[in-house]
Write an enzyme that holds these catalytic residues in place. Sequence first.
Site, mmCIF file in Angstrom:
data_model
loop_
_atom_site.group_PDB
_atom_site.id
_atom_site.type_symbol
_atom_site.label_atom_id
_atom_site.label_comp_id
_atom_site.label_asym_id
_atom_site.label_seq_id
_atom_site.Cartn_x
_atom_site.Cartn_y
_atom_site.Cartn_z
ATOM 1 N N TYR A 177 43.676 30.414 48.378
ATOM 2 C CA TYR A 177 42.491 30.955 47.705
ATOM 3 C C TYR A 177 41.540 31.596 48.712
ATOM 4 C CZ TYR A 177 38.018 30.682 45.119
ATOM 5 O OH TYR A 177 36.805 30.951 44.532
ATOM 6 N N LYS A 199 40.428 35.539 48.978
ATOM 7 C CA LYS A 199 39.026 35.936 48.902
ATOM 8 C C LYS A 199 38.550 36.605 50.198
ATOM 9 C CE LYS A 199 37.867 34.560 44.720
ATOM 10 N NZ LYS A 199 37.466 35.513 43.668
#
Length: 265
Positions: free
Chosen positions: A173, A177
Amino acid sequence: MSLFKWEHQAVDTFAALHDLSGRTAVVTGGSRGIGRAIAQALAEAGADVVIASRKQEACETAAAEIHQATGRRAVAVPCHVGRWDDCDRLIAETLDTFGRLDVFVNNAGMSPPYKSLETITEELYDKTLAVNLKGPFRLAVLAATHMAEHGGGSVINVGTAGSLVASVHELPYACAKAGLNALTVGLAEAYAPKVRVNAILPGPFLTDISRGWAPEDPDDAPFVPLGRMGRPEEVAPLAVHLASDASSFTTGAIIRVDGGVTRKV
């Protein structure tokens, strides 16, 4: 000029700069959490809004609530942002419905749990990258291309402060990002001067995603310099600012809203 009159004019000017009347905004992941708060705030500022997320019923509920609360047009478009066909359809349906697209908020995201780094499967990794980076890339490019050809607009990418201090517990994640941060800077150059592209990096916020690790008392979070968890409505005003003429000289910015967690990074 009296101080009272100056202050009154300043308030009027501030409100006018943040007025989004006549504009159309799309918010992915807009049915709950930070996305829901952003969609509500954009509508309160005068924008018509498109609520996009995977579950149609959730989108329709959020759209109905926003319309009832603000009087603005709010429509639901189910969309799995990890699939480019869905991304293309979201942009097309927005333009078919409203005839314009002025603000695009790339908010949808996911961070599937895993036991350890070596247990991460290719499927989990690919799914995480698809929702957090691949889809937002496609959506931002489509939205910005349209905006550049039709008078300009604003793209807002919602990332995470975790992209700056990647945790072992959410590494795919955080990687995705971090890519979104790079995308923000690259698109800001690619679509200038008509389209502004900025990113918001929330920190520890009270959302469905944080329920698994948030402290029992959200107002007692000693790991946050401000001493508490953030609330979705504390991100929304910044999104309105970045969507509006008040931020007309702001592009390529990556803005942390994390209670000071990444203050030393």
